[in-house]
Design an enzyme around this catalytic site. Structure first.
Site, PDB file in Angstrom:
ATOM      1  N   CYS A 128      42.224 -43.258 -16.009  1.00 46.89           N
ATOM      2  CA  CYS A 128      42.983 -43.040 -14.776  1.00 46.89           C
ATOM      3  C   CYS A 128      44.128 -44.050 -14.562  1.00 46.89           C
ATOM      4  O   CYS A 128      45.165 -43.924 -15.192  1.00 46.89           O
ATOM      5  CB  CYS A 128      42.022 -43.008 -13.594  1.00 46.89           C
TER       6      CYS A 128
ATOM      7  N   HIS B 246      36.430 -40.286 -14.543  1.00 49.55           N
ATOM      8  CA  HIS B 246      35.491 -41.336 -14.167  1.00 49.55           C
ATOM      9  C   HIS B 246      34.082 -40.752 -14.289  1.00 49.55           C
ATOM     10  O   HIS B 246      33.883 -39.652 -14.749  1.00 49.55           O
ATOM     11  CB  HIS B 246      35.711 -41.745 -12.707  1.00 49.55           C
TER      12      HIS B 246
ATOM     13  N   ARG C 271      45.919 -35.270  -3.292  1.00 45.15           N
ATOM     14  CA  ARG C 271      45.091 -35.908  -4.319  1.00 45.15           C
ATOM     15  C   ARG C 271      44.286 -34.839  -5.061  1.00 45.15           C
ATOM     16  O   ARG C 271      43.840 -33.870  -4.462  1.00 45.15           O
ATOM     17  CB  ARG C 271      44.117 -36.917  -3.683  1.00 45.15           C
TER      18      ARG C 271
HETATM   19  N1  GLN Z   1      46.243 -44.909  -8.188  1.00 43.02           N
HETATM   20  C1  GLN Z   1      46.299 -43.876  -9.183  1.00 43.02           C
HETATM   21  C2  GLN Z   1      46.426 -42.492  -8.587  1.00 43.02           C
HETATM   22  O1  GLN Z   1      46.056 -42.291  -7.456  1.00 43.02           O
HETATM   23  C3  GLN Z   1      45.080 -43.959 -10.082  1.00 43.02           C
HETATM   24  C4  GLN Z   1      43.816 -43.596  -9.376  1.00 43.02           C
HETATM   25  C5  GLN Z   1      42.560 -43.897 -10.155  1.00 43.02           C
HETATM   26  O2  GLN Z   1      42.559 -44.729 -11.044  1.00 43.02           O
HETATM   27  N2  GLN Z   1      41.459 -43.245  -9.786  1.00 43.02           N
HETATM   28  O3  GLN Z   1      46.873 -41.585  -9.249  1.00 43.02           O
END
Ligand code: GLN
Length: 240
Positions: free
Chosen positions: A95, A192, A129
């Site tokens: 990520c 993850h 998101r």
């Molecule tokens: N901050 C980054 C995003 O929101 C990565 C997020 C994460 O590592 N889960 O895309």
């Protein structure tokens, strides 16, 4: 003969380690021990001296703010990381660090966080998101199962190939059904969970590349992965 030994380096655990990403390090350590190797765990945070001798490199995800914090330091060690990648060192980045192994991450608020360009990818933050359980399919690793939560949408250039094809979930972006990226023995992914406990085929890929590079050959003893298999079965039935 003294015991053979593998060194795992975790990048930026202080700022880049969310949703259990540290579990990836634990899985590599335990499987290596089961295969009969000694394991040394090293961590690298901003300002540390980059170790001269590493066999596997692992890094996790993080908030946009955490990515901002490590940016300058990551750019400073980018040349070393790219050299190691070109020398076949296996790496797994999840990520937030996956994004910064690419060319840049432009956050939803317009800040550009430069990456090291190891992957030919770029990431653009969006207001929506992408969150939830995700399943992808890969020729190399079979079904890959995990959990994603990111605002950044990643687009692959010509010099990189995806890790998997999305079956359930979003993946790199909302448009092309790709997930993650592959370059040499480097794997980038949004997953993850942590990723490796439920995807031992990827753990064994990293281990095999590290051991073969260092000692010439690697033979797997049979590891009974019944709990991983059960976890995979349960996870695939979870709704998005
Ligand atoms: N901050 C980054 C995003 O929101 C990565 C997020 C994460 O590592 N889960 O895309």
């Amino acid at each position: 003969m003294s015991q053979q030994s593998i060194t795992i380096l975790q990048l930026y655990p202080k700022d880049m380690n969310i949703y259990g990403d540290f579990g990836n390090v634990l899985v590599l350590k335990r499987r290596l021990q089961w295969y009969g190797y000694d394991v040394t765990l090293l961590t690298y945070n901003p300002g540390d001296t980059f170790p001269s001798d590493v066999d596997i490199i692992v890094g996790g995800g993080g908030q946009d703010s955490g990515q901002g914090k490590i940016q300058t330091d990551l750019l400073a060690i980018g040349g070393q990381l790219k050299k190691l990648a070109d020398n076949g060192v296996p790496m797994l980045v999840i990520c937030g660090l996956y994004q910064l192994f690419g060319k840049f991450f432009k956050t939803a608020s317009g800040e550009v966080i430069a990456g090291i360009g190891l992957f030919d990818i770029e990431t653009h933050g969006k207001s929506e998101r992408l969150i939830g359980n995700i399943i992808t399919a890969s020729d190399e690793f079979g079904e890959i199962i995990g959990y994603e939560n990111h605002s950044g949408q990643t687009f692959l250039g010509k010099r990189v190939r995806p890790l998997g094809r999305v079956r359930l979930g979003a993946g790199n972006n909302m448009g092309d059904a790709t997930e993650g990226a592959r370059y040499r023995n480097v794997i980038g992914s949004y997953l993850h969970g942590s990723l490796l406990p439920k995807n031992p085929a990827i753990a064994d890929f990293l281990i095999e590349k590290a051991v073969t590079r260092k000692y010439g050959d690697f033979s797997t003893d049979i590891i009974d992965d019944k709990f991983a298999t059960l976890a995979r079965q349960v996870a695939t039935k979870r709704p998005r």
